[in-house]
Enzyme design. Structure first.
Site, PDB file in Angstrom:
ATOM      1  N   LYS A  35       0.842  -1.195   0.000  1.00 46.70           N
ATOM      2  CA  LYS A  35       0.000   0.000   0.000  1.00 46.70           C
ATOM      3  C   LYS A  35       0.876   1.243   0.000  1.00 46.70           C
ATOM      4  O   LYS A  35       1.918   1.260   0.665  1.00 46.70           O
ATOM      5  CB  LYS A  35      -0.926   0.003   1.218  1.00 46.70           C
ATOM      6  CG  LYS A  35      -2.042   1.037   1.125  1.00 46.70           C
ATOM      7  CD  LYS A  35      -3.131   0.787   2.164  1.00 46.70           C
ATOM      8  CE  LYS A  35      -2.768   1.294   3.525  1.00 46.70           C
ATOM      9  NZ  LYS A  35      -3.741   0.937   4.563  1.00 46.70           N
ATOM     10  N   LYS A  60       0.799   5.723   0.037  1.00 45.17           N
ATOM     11  CA  LYS A  60       0.033   6.927   0.358  1.00 45.17           C
ATOM     12  C   LYS A  60      -0.113   7.798  -0.883  1.00 45.17           C
ATOM     13  O   LYS A  60       0.820   7.905  -1.697  1.00 45.17           O
ATOM     14  CB  LYS A  60       0.750   7.726   1.457  1.00 45.17           C
ATOM     15  CG  LYS A  60       0.927   6.967   2.766  1.00 45.17           C
ATOM     16  CD  LYS A  60      -0.403   6.609   3.401  1.00 45.17           C
ATOM     17  CE  LYS A  60      -0.224   6.031   4.796  1.00 45.17           C
ATOM     18  NZ  LYS A  60      -1.513   5.556   5.356  1.00 45.17           N
ATOM     19  N   ASP A  73      -3.954   4.807  -0.208  1.00 48.25           N
ATOM     20  CA  ASP A  73      -4.562   5.356   1.007  1.00 48.25           C
ATOM     21  C   ASP A  73      -4.455   6.875   0.981  1.00 48.25           C
ATOM     22  O   ASP A  73      -3.349   7.424   0.938  1.00 48.25           O
ATOM     23  CB  ASP A  73      -3.835   4.792   2.230  1.00 48.25           C
ATOM     24  CG  ASP A  73      -4.536   5.126   3.532  1.00 48.25           C
ATOM     25  OD1 ASP A  73      -5.558   5.843   3.499  1.00 48.25           O
ATOM     26  OD2 ASP A  73      -4.053   4.664   4.589  1.00 48.25           O
ATOM     27  N   ASN A  75      -6.069   8.881   3.362  1.00 41.28           N
ATOM     28  CA  ASN A  75      -6.125   9.417   4.731  1.00 41.28           C
ATOM     29  C   ASN A  75      -7.034  10.641   4.900  1.00 41.28           C
ATOM     30  O   ASN A  75      -6.635  11.657   5.482  1.00 41.28           O
ATOM     31  CB  ASN A  75      -4.713   9.693   5.251  1.00 41.28           C
ATOM     32  CG  ASN A  75      -3.935   8.410   5.466  1.00 41.28           C
ATOM     33  OD1 ASN A  75      -3.238   7.931   4.563  1.00 41.28           O
ATOM     34  ND2 ASN A  75      -4.075   7.815   6.632  1.00 41.28           N
ATOM     35  N   GLU A 132      -8.478   3.795  -0.415  1.00 41.81           N
ATOM     36  CA  GLU A 132      -8.782   3.840   1.019  1.00 41.81           C
ATOM     37  C   GLU A 132      -8.972   5.254   1.544  1.00 41.81           C
ATOM     38  O   GLU A 132      -8.184   6.151   1.246  1.00 41.81           O
ATOM     39  CB  GLU A 132      -7.632   3.147   1.767  1.00 41.81           C
ATOM     40  CG  GLU A 132      -7.772   3.160   3.282  1.00 41.81           C
ATOM     41  CD  GLU A 132      -6.661   2.328   3.936  1.00 41.81           C
ATOM     42  OE1 GLU A 132      -6.263   1.294   3.358  1.00 41.81           O
ATOM     43  OE2 GLU A 132      -6.191   2.736   5.021  1.00 41.81           O
ATOM     44  N   GLU A 182     -10.970   2.826   9.487  1.00 37.97           N
ATOM     45  CA  GLU A 182      -9.987   2.840  10.573  1.00 37.97           C
ATOM     46  C   GLU A 182     -10.281   3.923  11.601  1.00 37.97           C
ATOM     47  O   GLU A 182      -9.784   3.866  12.723  1.00 37.97           O
ATOM     48  CB  GLU A 182      -8.563   3.001  10.021  1.00 37.97           C
ATOM     49  CG  GLU A 182      -8.277   4.366   9.434  1.00 37.97           C
ATOM     50  CD  GLU A 182      -6.856   4.477   8.872  1.00 37.97           C
ATOM     51  OE1 GLU A 182      -6.614   3.889   7.810  1.00 37.97           O
ATOM     52  OE2 GLU A 182      -6.022   5.136   9.496  1.00 37.97           O
ATOM     53  N   HIS A 213      -7.115  -2.551  10.086  1.00 32.92           N
ATOM     54  CA  HIS A 213      -6.170  -1.438  10.138  1.00 32.92           C
ATOM     55  C   HIS A 213      -5.120  -1.825  11.159  1.00 32.92           C
ATOM     56  O   HIS A 213      -5.374  -1.879  12.355  1.00 32.92           O
ATOM     57  CB  HIS A 213      -6.876  -0.143  10.568  1.00 32.92           C
ATOM     58  CG  HIS A 213      -5.934   1.002  10.725  1.00 32.92           C
ATOM     59  ND1 HIS A 213      -5.849   1.761  11.872  1.00 32.92           N
ATOM     60  CD2 HIS A 213      -5.018   1.516   9.867  1.00 32.92           C
ATOM     61  CE1 HIS A 213      -4.922   2.701  11.712  1.00 32.92           C
ATOM     62  NE2 HIS A 213      -4.404   2.560  10.513  1.00 32.92           N
ATOM     63  N   GLU A 256      -3.185  -5.759   7.597  1.00 33.01           N
ATOM     64  CA  GLU A 256      -2.179  -4.737   7.289  1.00 33.01           C
ATOM     65  C   GLU A 256      -0.949  -4.948   8.167  1.00 33.01           C
ATOM     66  O   GLU A 256      -1.069  -5.209   9.361  1.00 33.01           O
ATOM     67  CB  GLU A 256      -2.762  -3.339   7.570  1.00 33.01           C
ATOM     68  CG  GLU A 256      -1.760  -2.227   7.311  1.00 33.01           C
ATOM     69  CD  GLU A 256      -2.370  -0.837   7.433  1.00 33.01           C
ATOM     70  OE1 GLU A 256      -3.384  -0.671   8.135  1.00 33.01           O
ATOM     71  OE2 GLU A 256      -1.808   0.082   6.811  1.00 33.01           O
TER      72      GLU A 256
END
Ligand SMILES: [Mg+2]
Length: 378
Positions: free
Chosen positions: A197, A199, A227, A229, A253, A279, A329, A349
């Site tokens: 994964k 970011k 991801d 966030n 995500e 998460e 998560h 994860e």
């Protein structure tokens, strides 16, 4: 080790009084609650779209003692909040302790109900839920040790190993040429991960595309998850999501803030790519809201925020009934024990190298309980 012996062999040996008592008693009583607080020294930070991690971090360890000598363990780690661990410790020592002393750990659902009633004044989300979740995990650790079974077997297992992925593609300081980013991905692939994964969302869409292409070049046919966030608004989440799905990403995500349930529902309906989130959701009530709105394809409970074992199994069942998958998560033995008992779980994860990884899957721990504390020798 006593933990691996059957009852007959146990009774034929001279034993420590506590160990014998633990095997013979039907009921236990929680007689003590202890905590340790470790504040980590700052390390080189890494970043996601929203947060800096590594400067302020710490861990609270919870120990629940029983009258049979069995101790239940749970740990709760904070990656970013300076005062969080101290708040958690205070809640455990000052609020949870009087509610849990003298309880029978074989009743985790009653313990959860008592904690919800006892802590409702300060709300059941936030660090309060970290405390409730840690207590539940420590209680299940006791129950498993008392039964001499790993909790995943005790719960009624679905599998004895979990596919894992490495969260390895962070943002770093002074990494415009992505050399650190590449190194971290190469390390993860070198450890044998079949999925990684990365970011996205900290900078422009063009920057995201560049990072994704670099990861795809390194990973080949292995899966890549993204991801964001929480960083986008609804329009930007859709605009970028359309590009990510064109690029063949496995899941997308947390594009939106966790409270924007309607935004998740609209995004999930508009995109074909799997949407993953959860998460930052607390308890089955928030997950149920997301699931009923069909705001995700994959729900991602965290074992501090969502709740402990008791709450997770209910979240997983609600998601399963709605045709949704679940991925944790975070990793570690608490997550493994829960995931192996959840039929719709698809991934755990993790970060760095795993000791018991075979073909991209981590083998479940076989020690009795949750394997959240030290392995106790006889
Ligand atoms: Mg995430």
């Amino acid at each position: 080790m006593i933990a691996n012996m059957n009852r007959r062999s146990l009774l034929s040996l001279p034993l420590a009084p506590f160990a014998l008592a633990a095997q013979q008693r039907k009921t236990l009583k929680i007689v003590g609650l202890e905590t340790d607080l470790v504040i980590n020294p700052p390390r080189r930070p890494n970043y996601d779209a929203l947060q800096q991690l590594g400067i302020h971090s710490g861990t609270v360890t919870l120990r629940l003692k029983t009258d049979a000598g069995i101790t239940g363990y749970a740990t709760s780690s904070f990656g970013a909040i300076q005062g969080g661990p101290r708040v958690l410790r205070a809640i455990l020592e000052e609020e949870v302790k009087p509610l849990i002393l003298n309880q029978d750990p074989a009743f985790p659902k009653k313990i959860r109900a008592d904690l919800h009633r006892g802590l409702q004044y300060q709300g059941l989300t936030g660090v309060t839920q970290f405390a409730i979740a840690a207590t539940d995990i420590a209680v299940w650790d006791i129950v498993g040790k008392h039964a001499n079974l790993p909790v995943w077997r005790m719960l009624g297992a679905y599998r004895d190993r979990m596919p894992v992925y490495s969260m390895c593609g962070w943002y770093y300081d002074n990494d415009d040429d992505l050399s650190q980013y590449k190194k971290e991905i190469e390390n993860a692939l070198g450890h044998g991960y079949q999925a990684i994964k990365i970011k996205v969302g900290r900078h422009s869409l063009a920057d995201d595309e560049g990072r994704i292409k670099v990861a795809q070049d390194l990973a080949g046919k292995r899966r890549i998850m993204l991801d964001a966030n929480q960083v986008f608004d609804r329009n930007e989440a859709l605009r970028r999501g359309r590009v990510y799905q064109q690029m063949g990403i496995f899941w997308y995500e947390e594009p939106l803030p966790p409270h924007d349930m309607q935004g998740y529902a609209e995004l999930a309906a508009a995109l074909d790519i799997r949407l993953a989130t959860g998460e930052n959701l607390y308890t089955k009530y928030q997950f149920n809201d997301l699931i009923q709105r069909r705001g995700a394809d994959i729900v991602q409970p965290d074992n501090r925020r969502a709740g402990g074992v008791t709450e997770w199994l209910e979240i997983a069942a609600i998601a399963d009934a709605a045709g949704m998958s679940l991925a944790s998560h975070g990793g570690g033995s608490a997550n493994m024990n829960m995931l192996c008992a959840i039929p719709n779980a698809i991934y755990m994860e993790t970060g760095g190298p795993q000791k018991r990884m075979v073909n991209g899957e981590v083998l479940a721990p076989e020690a009795p309980g949750m394997s959240t504390g030290p392995i106790e020798a006889a």
